[in-house]
Every structure is written in structure tokens, then in C-alpha cells.
Design a protein around this motif. Sequence first.
Motif, PDB file in Angstrom:
ATOM      1  N   ASN A  81      10.985  10.249  -4.043  1.00 21.64           N
ATOM      2  CA  ASN A  81      11.719  10.518  -5.279  1.00 21.64           C
ATOM      3  C   ASN A  81      13.185  10.671  -4.897  1.00 21.64           C
ATOM      4  N   GLY A  82      13.878   9.535  -4.758  1.00 22.46           N
ATOM      5  CA  GLY A  82      15.257   9.567  -4.278  1.00 22.46           C
ATOM      6  C   GLY A  82      15.296   9.983  -2.830  1.00 22.46           C
ATOM      7  N   ASP A  83      16.042  11.046  -2.535  1.00 28.59           N
ATOM      8  CA  ASP A  83      16.158  11.557  -1.168  1.00 28.59           C
ATOM      9  C   ASP A  83      15.068  12.550  -0.824  1.00 28.59           C
ATOM     10  N   LEU A  84      14.135  12.791  -1.736  1.00 32.13           N
ATOM     11  CA  LEU A  84      13.038  13.719  -1.504  1.00 32.13           C
ATOM     12  C   LEU A  84      11.727  12.960  -1.369  1.00 32.13           C
ATOM     13  N   THR A  85      10.827  13.497  -0.557  1.00 31.27           N
ATOM     14  CA  THR A  85       9.477  12.972  -0.448  1.00 31.27           C
ATOM     15  C   THR A  85       8.520  14.026  -0.985  1.00 31.27           C
ATOM     16  N   GLU A  86       7.777  13.649  -2.023  1.00 37.88           N
ATOM     17  CA  GLU A  86       6.879  14.581  -2.693  1.00 37.88           C
ATOM     18  C   GLU A  86       5.434  14.240  -2.371  1.00 37.88           C
ATOM     19  N   ILE A  87       4.559  15.221  -2.520  1.00 39.74           N
ATOM     20  CA  ILE A  87       3.121  15.034  -2.386  1.00 39.74           C
ATOM     21  C   ILE A  87       2.525  15.108  -3.779  1.00 39.74           C
ATOM     22  N   LEU A  88       1.958  13.974  -4.243  1.00 42.57           N
ATOM     23  CA  LEU A  88       1.465  13.858  -5.611  1.00 42.57           C
ATOM     24  C   LEU A  88      -0.014  13.493  -5.616  1.00 42.57           C
ATOM     25  N   THR A  89      -0.677  13.843  -6.727  1.00 41.68           N
ATOM     26  CA  THR A  89      -2.071  13.464  -6.912  1.00 41.68           C
ATOM     27  C   THR A  89      -2.152  12.004  -7.350  1.00 41.68           C
ATOM     28  N   PHE A  90      -3.040  11.246  -6.711  1.00 43.75           N
ATOM     29  CA  PHE A  90      -3.172   9.816  -6.993  1.00 43.75           C
ATOM     30  C   PHE A  90      -4.069   9.608  -8.209  1.00 43.75           C
ATOM     31  N   SER A  91      -3.819   8.515  -8.951  1.00 40.14           N
ATOM     32  CA  SER A  91      -4.543   8.266 -10.204  1.00 40.14           C
ATOM     33  C   SER A  91      -5.998   7.855  -9.962  1.00 40.14           C
ATOM     34  N   ASP A  92      -6.283   7.124  -8.876  1.00 38.34           N
ATOM     35  CA  ASP A  92      -7.649   6.709  -8.542  1.00 38.34           C
ATOM     36  C   ASP A  92      -8.187   7.550  -7.391  1.00 38.34           C
ATOM     37  N   GLN A  93      -9.512   7.489  -7.239  1.00 40.59           N
ATOM     38  CA  GLN A  93     -10.153   8.278  -6.198  1.00 40.59           C
ATOM     39  C   GLN A  93      -9.919   7.641  -4.830  1.00 40.59           C
ATOM     40  N   LEU A  94      -9.265   8.372  -3.936  1.00 42.77           N
ATOM     41  CA  LEU A  94      -8.927   7.866  -2.612  1.00 42.77           C
ATOM     42  C   LEU A  94     -10.059   8.105  -1.619  1.00 42.77           C
ATOM     43  N   SER A  95     -10.285   7.123  -0.764  1.00 42.43           N
ATOM     44  CA  SER A  95     -11.143   7.322   0.394  1.00 42.43           C
ATOM     45  C   SER A  95     -10.319   7.467   1.670  1.00 42.43           C
ATOM     46  N   GLU A  96      -9.025   7.110   1.596  1.00 39.57           N
ATOM     47  CA  GLU A  96      -8.116   7.242   2.731  1.00 39.57           C
ATOM     48  C   GLU A  96      -6.698   7.430   2.236  1.00 39.57           C
ATOM     49  N   SER A  97      -6.015   8.429   2.777  1.00 38.41           N
ATOM     50  CA  SER A  97      -4.590   8.647   2.510  1.00 38.41           C
ATOM     51  C   SER A  97      -3.979   9.147   3.812  1.00 38.41           C
ATOM     52  N   ARG A  98      -3.360   8.227   4.540  1.00 38.08           N
ATOM     53  CA  ARG A  98      -2.895   8.549   5.899  1.00 38.08           C
ATOM     54  C   ARG A  98      -1.461   8.083   6.090  1.00 38.08           C
ATOM     55  N   LEU A  99      -0.632   8.991   6.581  1.00 35.40           N
ATOM     56  CA  LEU A  99       0.747   8.663   6.939  1.00 35.40           C
ATOM     57  C   LEU A  99       0.833   8.601   8.459  1.00 35.40           C
ATOM     58  N   ARG A 100       1.258   7.439   8.970  1.00 30.97           N
ATOM     59  CA  ARG A 100       1.372   7.275  10.428  1.00 30.97           C
ATOM     60  C   ARG A 100       2.813   6.999  10.791  1.00 30.97           C
ATOM     61  N   HIS A 101       3.339   7.780  11.731  1.00 32.04           N
ATOM     62  CA  HIS A 101       4.676   7.510  12.253  1.00 32.04           C
ATOM     63  C   HIS A 101       4.599   7.407  13.770  1.00 32.04           C
ATOM     64  N   VAL A 102       5.222   6.353  14.271  1.00 36.57           N
ATOM     65  CA  VAL A 102       5.219   6.041  15.696  1.00 36.57           C
ATOM     66  C   VAL A 102       6.600   6.346  16.264  1.00 36.57           C
ATOM     67  N   GLN A 103       6.642   6.971  17.418  1.00 30.79           N
ATOM     68  CA  GLN A 103       7.928   7.306  18.003  1.00 30.79           C
ATOM     69  C   GLN A 103       7.913   7.144  19.521  1.00 30.79           C
ATOM     70  N   MET A 104       9.098   7.000  20.069  1.00 28.57           N
ATOM     71  CA  MET A 104       9.272   6.962  21.516  1.00 28.57           C
ATOM     72  C   MET A 104       9.948   8.259  21.936  1.00 28.57           C
ATOM     73  N   ASN A 105       9.359   8.941  22.905  1.00 29.93           N
ATOM     74  CA  ASN A 105       9.856  10.232  23.355  1.00 29.93           C
ATOM     75  C   ASN A 105      10.282  10.180  24.815  1.00 29.93           C
ATOM     76  N   PHE A 106      11.192  11.081  25.151  1.00 38.40           N
ATOM     77  CA  PHE A 106      11.641  11.259  26.536  1.00 38.40           C
ATOM     78  C   PHE A 106      11.438  12.737  26.894  1.00 38.40           C
ATOM     79  N   PRO A 107      10.267  13.077  27.451  1.00 39.19           N
ATOM     80  CA  PRO A 107       9.964  14.479  27.757  1.00 39.19           C
ATOM     81  C   PRO A 107      10.521  14.921  29.111  1.00 39.19           C
TER      82      PRO A 107
END
Length: 216
Positions: A81-107
Motif C-alpha cells: 500500500n504505497g510505501d507500506l506493506t500490509e498483511i490482509l485477509t485473502f478473498s479465496d481459501q489459501l493452501s499456501e501463502s509464503r514470502l521468500r527473500h534471498v540474500q547474500m551475507n558476509f558473516p
Amino acid sequence: KQRSTTTQFVFAMGVNNVLNNDDLSSLDNSEYKFWQSHFYELGWTWKTRFTRKPSKFYLKYGFSFLWNNLRLDDNQIHAKNGDLTEILTFSDQLSESRLRHVQMNFPVHFEWDFSKNKTYKDGRVRDRTNRSVRLGVGGFVGFKLGTRQYLEYRDSNGIEIEEVQYDNFNMNTINYGLSTYLGYKSTSLYVKYDLNPLFKDTKTRNISMGIRLDLD
């Protein structure tokens, strides 16, 4: 000849979730499924002794690729929603709702390795590592390589739909945080906590807990 630097292949996996306002109790009411949100990490490290002579103190540093998965509960999705990311209820029944982010780290970690050194008959002492209890304390800095949201659901006509949304979802590109591990030989318990917020203009931070393997 005694080497002051050794190398290890690192593999880690475990569960992933978030803390709100740095409050550990917020895990109890997180919007994400705790046991279904996983992380996987692959990397390469160098382990350098602080002194020329055998000791138990090392600097461990390297790079890794990290796959973080966050699965929302209660039929919810991430929506921009513009510069904001909201968590909303989906209109249909979900069997999967997954957010994946990949990153490179230097530990970078300071490691205490309590492996017993080997002493030869002529008095020479040889350094040995990954043979006993190890404790690592440090942190990491990195950047995101990509973010996707995976949705699977059945619409009003009964059609099964698999949807992949490509967007950054207002996630911060640069990541930094603290990490620690405690284990025996090559296997350790591993905790990693992001100090920067997961999404811009929020106080939601990623936390990961799992098993780590450091293989010579």
C-alpha cells in the motif's frame, strides 16, 4: 607445517519468524507459522588463529547465501500500500501463502574452540580444531538478491491457481544483525537476529534458529 588458517563449508537450516519491537514474547502472537517458516543457508568460511602459536581463539569470516521463508497464518497475504506493506485477509481459501527473500551475507565471528592440541614427543604443539566444544559470537552484513510471494488457492469456480508475485514488498535491501552458535565438533545450535527492520517503516525484525554444520 602448521597452518594458521583453515576453511570450512557451512550449511544451516531451521525455523524462521519475526519479533515486533524487539520483544521475544511477540513470537506467541506472530502472524507467521512458526514450524512451517524455514530458512536455509549455504556458505564458505575461513578460520584464522589470532596468534602464530596454537591457541583457542580464532577469527571466522566468509560469505553465505540465505533463503528465508515466512508463511502467513489465518489465510493472509502481504500487500503493498504505497510505501507500506500490509498483511490482509485473502478473498479465496489459501493452501499456501509464503514470502521468500534471498540474500547474500558476509558473516564474521569470534570463535572459541576448546579442542585439545596435539603434543609431539619433541615438545612441538600442533593446533587442532573442530574436535570439541565451540562457541562463536559475531554478526553479519549483507544485501537482498530478490523477493517473491507464492500463493496457492482455489477460486470461486474451483480452479486451482498457483501465483508468484515478484516485488520487493518494501523490504530493506541492506541487512545486518547478530549471530551466535554453540556446538560440539562440526554441529552447532545457531541463532541469527536481524537488527534492521524486515520492512521499511516498521519495527518487525527477522529471527532464525536452527542447526549449523561447519565441515572441514
